[in-house]
Design an enzyme around this catalytic site. Structure first.
Site, PDB file in Angstrom:
ATOM      1  N   GLY A  99      38.371  17.477   2.339  1.00  0.00           N
ATOM      2  CA  GLY A  99      37.254  16.576   2.637  1.00  0.00           C
ATOM      3  C   GLY A  99      36.853  15.780   1.406  1.00  0.00           C
ATOM      4  O   GLY A  99      36.469  14.607   1.514  1.00  0.00           O
ATOM      5  N   ARG A 127      36.272  16.731  11.057  1.00  0.00           N
ATOM      6  CA  ARG A 127      35.043  16.705  10.238  1.00  0.00           C
ATOM      7  C   ARG A 127      34.400  15.322  10.233  1.00  0.00           C
ATOM      8  O   ARG A 127      35.098  14.304  10.303  1.00  0.00           O
ATOM      9  CB  ARG A 127      35.375  17.182   8.819  1.00  0.00           C
ATOM     10  CG  ARG A 127      35.798  18.642   8.832  1.00  0.00           C
ATOM     11  CD  ARG A 127      36.175  19.139   7.475  1.00  0.00           C
ATOM     12  NE  ARG A 127      35.044  19.191   6.572  1.00  0.00           N
ATOM     13  CZ  ARG A 127      35.141  19.479   5.287  1.00  0.00           C
ATOM     14  NH1 ARG A 127      36.332  19.730   4.759  1.00  0.00           N
ATOM     15  NH2 ARG A 127      34.084  19.511   4.522  1.00  0.00           N
ATOM     16  N   GLN A 174      29.513  14.613  -1.934  1.00  0.00           N
ATOM     17  CA  GLN A 174      30.674  13.787  -1.547  1.00  0.00           C
ATOM     18  C   GLN A 174      30.208  12.391  -1.149  1.00  0.00           C
ATOM     19  O   GLN A 174      30.810  11.388  -1.531  1.00  0.00           O
ATOM     20  CB  GLN A 174      31.424  14.445  -0.397  1.00  0.00           C
ATOM     21  CG  GLN A 174      32.119  15.730  -0.814  1.00  0.00           C
ATOM     22  CD  GLN A 174      32.848  16.408   0.321  1.00  0.00           C
ATOM     23  OE1 GLN A 174      32.707  16.035   1.484  1.00  0.00           O
ATOM     24  NE2 GLN A 174      33.633  17.411  -0.009  1.00  0.00           N
ATOM     25  N   ASP A 325      28.942  26.177  -1.090  1.00  0.00           N
ATOM     26  CA  ASP A 325      30.255  26.760  -0.774  1.00  0.00           C
ATOM     27  C   ASP A 325      30.269  28.284  -0.882  1.00  0.00           C
ATOM     28  O   ASP A 325      31.280  28.926  -0.581  1.00  0.00           O
ATOM     29  CB  ASP A 325      31.327  26.168  -1.702  1.00  0.00           C
ATOM     30  CG  ASP A 325      31.570  24.700  -1.391  1.00  0.00           C
ATOM     31  OD1 ASP A 325      31.336  24.279  -0.243  1.00  0.00           O
ATOM     32  OD2 ASP A 325      31.979  23.955  -2.310  1.00  0.00           O
TER      33      ASP A 325
END
Ligand code: S3P
Length: 450
Positions: A99, A127, A174, A325
Site C-alpha cells: 500500500g 484496499r 501515506q 501497525d
C-alpha cells in the site's frame, strides 16, 4: 509459475536469549528510494530493507526512469531523474502487496505529465485508494479506475499542477506523503493539515534532501507545507531497524518465561513508539538505551526481559496513529495479560493488508481467547495466570503482521499454533524466522506447492 505456500508451526519455547539487529525500516526505505529518484545525482542508502514491498518501489522508480543499483545487501545507490523528470513507463506498474508503494507513487507521478497504470496483488486491489485519488485530483491529475477507486488505476498526471491545501479526513502518513510528493512538482506551496500527528519520515527526509518544508504546530492541528520545484540534492540515508518489525521479538520476549533479549539500532521516532509506551504501561520490563540521533531519526537499543505480571489496560484512541501497525502483536500480548485490554479508535485496521480487527478476532477465538470486536474497538480478555490453549490453525489472510503475531503467540501457548499462508512475511521481514531461531524460538516452516 508454481505457487509455494509456507506454513509456520510455532511451539512453546523457553527463554529467548541473545542480541539481534532488525532489518531496515520499511517506511524509511520506501521514501529513500522515491526521494532518491527525484534527485539529480546519486543517493546512497545504507540499511535499505530487502523485502518484497521495498522491491516493488525499487522496480517502480526504475520503470519511471531512475536507476537503482544494489551494491551489496542493504547498500544501494539511486540515480535520480530530478523533480518533474519521470518518464512514462513502458508497462503497468505492479505494487504487489504494498500500500505504501501504491499510495506514495500515485502522489509522486500525479504532478508529472505522464500516463501510468498501477496495479497490485489481490489484497492491495481491495484496499481504498480514494483517500489519495481525491486530493491528487485537486492538483489537476485525472484518474480512471474501477468502482470504488481501487487498483488498477490509470493516472494522467498534470503538466501544470496547482498546489493544494488539504485537511486529512483520516490520519494517514501515506496520504500526507502522497500529497507532499505531488506538491514537489506544483508551482507554489502545498499544505497538508493533520488533526492527529502521523509518522513524519517524509517531512524529515524531504528536509534532508534540501526541500523547503515548513511545519506549523497549532493547538488542535498541524500544517505541513512544502514548496514546489526544489532542486533535491543527493544525500546518504542510514536506515534504522524497523520498530514495527522489532515489535515481534519484543512481544515474544515479554511472553516467553526466562527471556532476555537486546535489539540494537532500532528507530524510535516519537510518532512510531506507541507500542513501547503501551507495553511499559502494561508492566513490561523494557529498557530503551543509548538513544542517539542519526540523520534526523532517533535510534536506540532495546532490552526486553520476560514480564510475568502484565495487566490489561485501555489503549486510548489518540495513540492509534503512533502504533497503527502494532495492534495485531499488542493483541497477542493482551491475550497473556491479566484482565481486559480495550483498544479504541482503530477502525483504520479494517483497511490494512487484511481487515485486521476481523483477522485478530478470529485467530484469538480459535486460540481459546475471549475477544470482542466492534467497528472500531477490540477488547481482548487476557488469560492472565491461565495458559493460552493454542493447538489451532490460523489463517493469516495474506497479512504479514497477522502471520508474525500468531507465530509469537504460539511460542507462549500450551499447544503449537499453525499459521497457514505465512508467505506474506516476505513483504516486510524476510528473515523473521531465522532471527527468531537465533534467539531460541521453536518455529518450523514447511513449504508446499499450492
Ligand atoms: C505507512 C503508514 C501507515 C502504516 C503503513 C506504512 C507509511 O499507513 O500502516 O504500514 O509508510 O506511511 P496509513 O498511512 O494508511 O495509516
Amino acid at each position: 509459475m508454481v505457487e509455494i505456500l509456507e506454513t509456520i508451526r510455532a511451539s512453546i519455547s523457553s527463554g529467548l536469549k541473545g542480541e539481534v539487529r532488525i532489518p531496515g525500516d520499511k517506511s524509511i526505505s520506501h521514501r529513500a528510494l522515491i526521494l532518491g529518484s527525484l534527485t539529480i545525482g546519486e543517493t546512497t542508502v545504507d540499511g535499505l530493507l530487502d523485502s518484497e514491498d521495498v522491491l516493488s518501489t525499487a522496480n517502480a522508480i526504475c520503470a519511471l526512469g531512475a536507476k537503482v543499483d544494489i551494491k551489496r545487501p542493504g547498500i544501494c545507490t539511486i540515480k535520480g531523474v530530478g523533480v518533474g523528470g519521470f518518464k512514462e513507463p513502458d508497462n503497468i506498474i505492479d505494487c504487489g502487496n504494498s500500500g505504501t508503494s501504491a499510495r506514495l507513487l500515485l502522489g509522486a507521478v500525479s504532478s508529472n505529465p505522464i500516463k501510468v497504470t498501477f496495479t497490485g496483488d489481490g489484497s492491495l486491489r481491495k484496499r481504498p485508494m480514494d483517500r489519495v485519488v481525491v486530493p491528487l485530483t485537486k492538483f489537476g491529475a485525472t484518474f480512471s479506475c474501477n468502482f470504488g477507486n481501487k487498483l488498477p488505476i490509470n493516472v494522467v498526471g498534470s503538466d501544470q499542477s496547482i498546489p493544494i491545501r488539504y485537511e486529512l479526513p483520516v490520519p494517514s502518513a501515506q496520504v500526507k506523503s502522497a500529497i507532499l510528493l505531488a506538491g514537489l512538482n506544483a508551482r507554489g506551496r502545498t499544505t497538508v493539515v493533520e488533526r492527529e500527528d502521523t509518522r513524519d519520515h517524509t517531512e524529515k527526509m524531504l528536509k534532508a534532501f534540501g526541500a523547503n518544508v515548513i511545519i506549523d504546530k497549532k493547538e488542535q492541528f498541524s500544517e505541513i507545507s512544502v514548496d514546489g520545484f526544489p532542486r533535491l540534492k543527493p544525500v546518504r540515508i542510514n536506515v534504522p531497524g524497523d520498530i514495527s518489525s522489532a515489535s515481534f521479538p519484543i512481544a515474544a520476549a515479554c511472553m516467553v518465561p526466562g527471556s532476555e533479549i537486546s535489539i540494537r539500532h532500532v528507530g524510535i521516532n516519537p510518532l512510531r513508539d506507541g507500542f513501547i509506551d503501551t507495553l511499559v504501561e502494561m508492566g513490561a520490563k523494557i529498557k530503551v538505551m543509548n538513544r542517539q540521533h542519526n540523520a534526523g531519526e532517533l535510534i536506540a537499543d532495546i532490552k526486553v526481559t520476560y514480564s510475568p505480571h502484565l495487566k490489561g489496560l485501555e489503549v486510548p484512541a489518540g495513540r492509534a496513529a503512533r502504533m497503527i501497525d502494532e495492534y495485531p502483536i499488542l493483541s497477542m500480548v493482551a491475550a497473556t495479560a491479566n484482565g481486559p485490554t480495550i483498544m479504541k479508535g482503530i477502525r483504520e485496521l479494517r483497511y490494512k493488508e487484511s481487515d485486521r480487527i476481523e483477522s485478530i478476532e478470529k485467530g484469538l477465538q480459535d486460540s481459546g481467547i475471549d475477544v470482542t470486536a466492534s467497528e472500531d474497538t477490540l477488547i481482548v480478555n487476557g488469560s492472565g495466570q491461565k495458559s493460552i490453549k493454542g493447538g489451532c490453525q490460523i489463517n493469516a489472510y495474506n497479512d504479514h503482521r497477522i502471520a508474525m503475531s500468531f507465530t509469537c503467540l504460539g511460542l507462549a501457548s500450551e499447544k503449537a499454533i499453525q499459521i497457514n499462508g505465512a508467505n506474506s512475511i516476505h513483504t516486510s521481514f524476510p528473515n523473521f524466522v531465522d532471527l527468531m531461531h537465533s534467539i531460541g524460538a521453536c518455529i518450523t516452516i514447511s513449504k508446499n506447492k499450492a
